[in-house]
Motif scaffolding. Structure first.
Motif, mmCIF file in Angstrom:
data_model
loop_
_atom_site.group_PDB
_atom_site.id
_atom_site.type_symbol
_atom_site.label_atom_id
_atom_site.label_comp_id
_atom_site.label_asym_id
_atom_site.label_seq_id
_atom_site.Cartn_x
_atom_site.Cartn_y
_atom_site.Cartn_z
ATOM 1 N N ALA A 7 0.741 -1.330 0.081
ATOM 2 C CA ALA A 7 0.000 0.216 0.060
ATOM 3 C C ALA A 7 0.714 1.299 -0.134
ATOM 4 O O ALA A 7 1.829 1.213 0.286
ATOM 5 N N TRP A 58 -15.694 -10.191 2.628
ATOM 6 C CA TRP A 58 -15.767 -8.356 2.924
ATOM 7 C C TRP A 58 -15.666 -6.944 4.196
ATOM 8 O O TRP A 58 -15.486 -6.022 4.287
ATOM 9 N N GLU A 65 -10.932 -1.948 7.735
ATOM 10 C CA GLU A 65 -10.300 -0.009 7.025
ATOM 11 C C GLU A 65 -10.771 0.604 8.682
ATOM 12 O O GLU A 65 -10.301 1.878 8.871
ATOM 13 N N PRO A 288 -13.229 -1.323 -1.340
ATOM 14 C CA PRO A 288 -12.279 -1.213 -2.959
ATOM 15 C C PRO A 288 -12.760 -0.106 -3.504
ATOM 16 O O PRO A 288 -13.344 -0.166 -3.520
ATOM 17 N N ASN A 301 -8.472 4.020 -2.934
ATOM 18 C CA ASN A 301 -8.209 2.873 -2.016
ATOM 19 C C ASN A 301 -7.712 1.838 -3.739
ATOM 20 O O ASN A 301 -8.603 2.332 -4.839
ATOM 21 N N LYS A 303 -8.439 -1.172 -6.519
ATOM 22 C CA LYS A 303 -9.370 -1.013 -6.887
ATOM 23 C C LYS A 303 -10.190 -2.569 -6.093
ATOM 24 O O LYS A 303 -11.181 -3.316 -6.532
ATOM 25 N N THR A 307 -6.996 -7.896 -3.136
ATOM 26 C CA THR A 307 -6.279 -6.759 -3.026
ATOM 27 C C THR A 307 -6.430 -6.146 -2.255
ATOM 28 O O THR A 307 -5.867 -5.889 -1.213
ATOM 29 N N TYR A 308 -7.489 -5.442 -1.802
ATOM 30 C CA TYR A 308 -8.418 -4.703 -0.509
ATOM 31 C C TYR A 308 -7.840 -5.359 0.610
ATOM 32 O O TYR A 308 -7.535 -5.031 2.119
ATOM 33 N N PRO A 318 -5.586 0.270 3.126
ATOM 34 C CA PRO A 318 -5.532 -0.309 1.714
ATOM 35 C C PRO A 318 -5.433 0.695 0.275
ATOM 36 O O PRO A 318 -5.777 0.708 -0.849
#
Length: 393
Positions: A7, A58, A65, A288, A301, A303, A307-308, A318
């Motif tokens: 990041a 998610w 986050e 994301p 952030n 996308k 990865t997020y 992120p």
């Protein structure tokens, strides 16, 4: 072996508006859609594109986050929360309740906070709306787009023409304070009657806020490929301007007025979260691809949802990139955003050259002024972007 994602570290800058002044919002981006609409270029993913979506993973990453964000900002309570996408209603009522619970836990909500979620008609039910209302959501933004089967088919929308009206009535039955309905106009093959029936349906369904957007053909979308191949004609600007005038006249006749170029509401029903964006407020965008702004720094952030999640597993924000806004950048954005609003732009914001160009726009019938502020005329709203460019030189 897949490399470990990295990041970008955000700088600790001396923010121009870091304190507690002005509104603060939290935006949450839900990246999931059941199918991809042909006109959409948002950061969204179907289950097939993700190899199967995991909404619970998610939500867990989002909670991390929000925890890290609250620690960075130091005690900012959210005046508004907006859950967008994507299709937030695909999460279901219980997961959306958990999303809001995480915002409450890590930021807290100001008294009287506005809490909005977007919803697509085909993924809602009376039970869904009852669950999110009980969780503390106060506003629903419902994607109708049109009631014309032809227009819906051209846009690759999968709900039936009558489902948005039924969903809107379910929103009202669940006790929501505000209901926004989104419309799109200017689709190739749409008629004036198609559009007016859609506006009337939104009004009859009990909306106190309508957002109406001219169809834009975005590069890389299925719609762009169909236009490029000649399967569909490109939207016509003159037709779009005429349709805008039809929307405006119909909504004004029903007691709504514009407060931003593409948004109309009854008194007291304007979307406070979006007013925060347009008024230069601060917000944290979680999820994301979400964007954030703290008054001087803008960042965005990564996308891809995978990865997020991987970055947040490492307890790293992120962040994919950022930009530090200069005074000139902030001036440009203030002019651009304020001029789109019904309240308009203070003349005192402009320099001498900009005031001269503003006087020309007044003479041309594009702006009105009382000597203190500039407001777009009805004709000026049709040319809002051009008016902004002319003022900024």
């Amino acid at each position: 072996m897949t490399p470990t994602p990295t990041a970008v570290a955000l700088p600790e800058v001396a923010q121009a508006r870091r304190g507690q002044d002005g509104p603060f919002g939290v935006y949450v981006h839900v990246p999931f859609c059941f199918t991809r609409c042909g006109y959409c270029d948002f950061n969204t993913y179907t289950p097939a594109e993700l190899g199967g979506a995991n909404p619970d993973a998610w939500v867990a990453a989002l909670a991390t986050e929000l925890e890290l964000a609250a620690a960075r900002l130091g005690g900012r309570r959210a005046d508004t929360v907006f859950v967008g996408g994507g299709t937030p209603s695909l999460l279901g009522g219980q997961r959306l309740a958990r999303v809001l619970s995480h915002v409450r836990e890590h930021f807290g909500l100001a008294d009287g906070a506005e809490v909005t979620t977007e919803a697509n008609p085909e993924s809602t039910s009376p039970e869904f709306f009852e669950a999110i209302r009980a969780a503390g959501y106060t506003r629903v933004s419902l994607g109708m787009q049109s009631v014309s089967p032809f227009v819906l088919g051209t846009l690759d929308r999968i709900h039936s023409p009558g489902r948005p009206v039924a969903a809107a009535r379910e929103v009202r039955a669940a006790g929501f304070e505000h209901l926004n309905i989104d419309l799109i106009y200017g689709t190739p093959g749409e008629t004036d009657d198609d559009l007016l029936r859609s506006v009337d349906a939104a009004l009859e369904a009990g909306a106190d806020h309508v957002s109406a957007y001219s169809l834009i053909v975005e590069d890389g979308t299925a719609l762009a490929r169909r236009v490029r191949s000649g399967e569909l004609p490109a939207p016509e600007p003159d037709v779009a301007a005429h349709r805008y005038e039809l929307v405006d006249a119909r909504l004004r006749g029903a007691g709504m007025d514009w407060y931003e170029v593409s948004n109309w509401s009854r008194p007291g029903a304007a979307c406070r979260h979006n007013l925060g964006y347009w008024g230069g407020g601060q917000w944290w965008g979680a999820g994301p691809g979400a964007h954030s702004f703290d008054g001087a720094l803008r960042w965005w952030n990564v996308k891809h949802p995978n990865t997020y999640a991987q970055l947040l597993d490492q307890r790293a924000l992120p962040v994919a990139g950022f930009e530090q806004l200069s005074a000139a950048d902030r001036h440009t954005e203030e002019v651009m955003l304020a001029l789109r609003m019904r309240d308009g732009l203070a003349l005192s914001v402009l320099d001498a050259g900009e005031r001269e160009r503003a006087a020309t726009a007044v003479s041309d019938g594009l702006l009105d002024t009382d000597g203190q502020r500039l407001v777009l005329t009805d004709r000026g709203r049709l040319l809002a972007d051009a008016v902004v460019r002319s003022l900024l030189g």
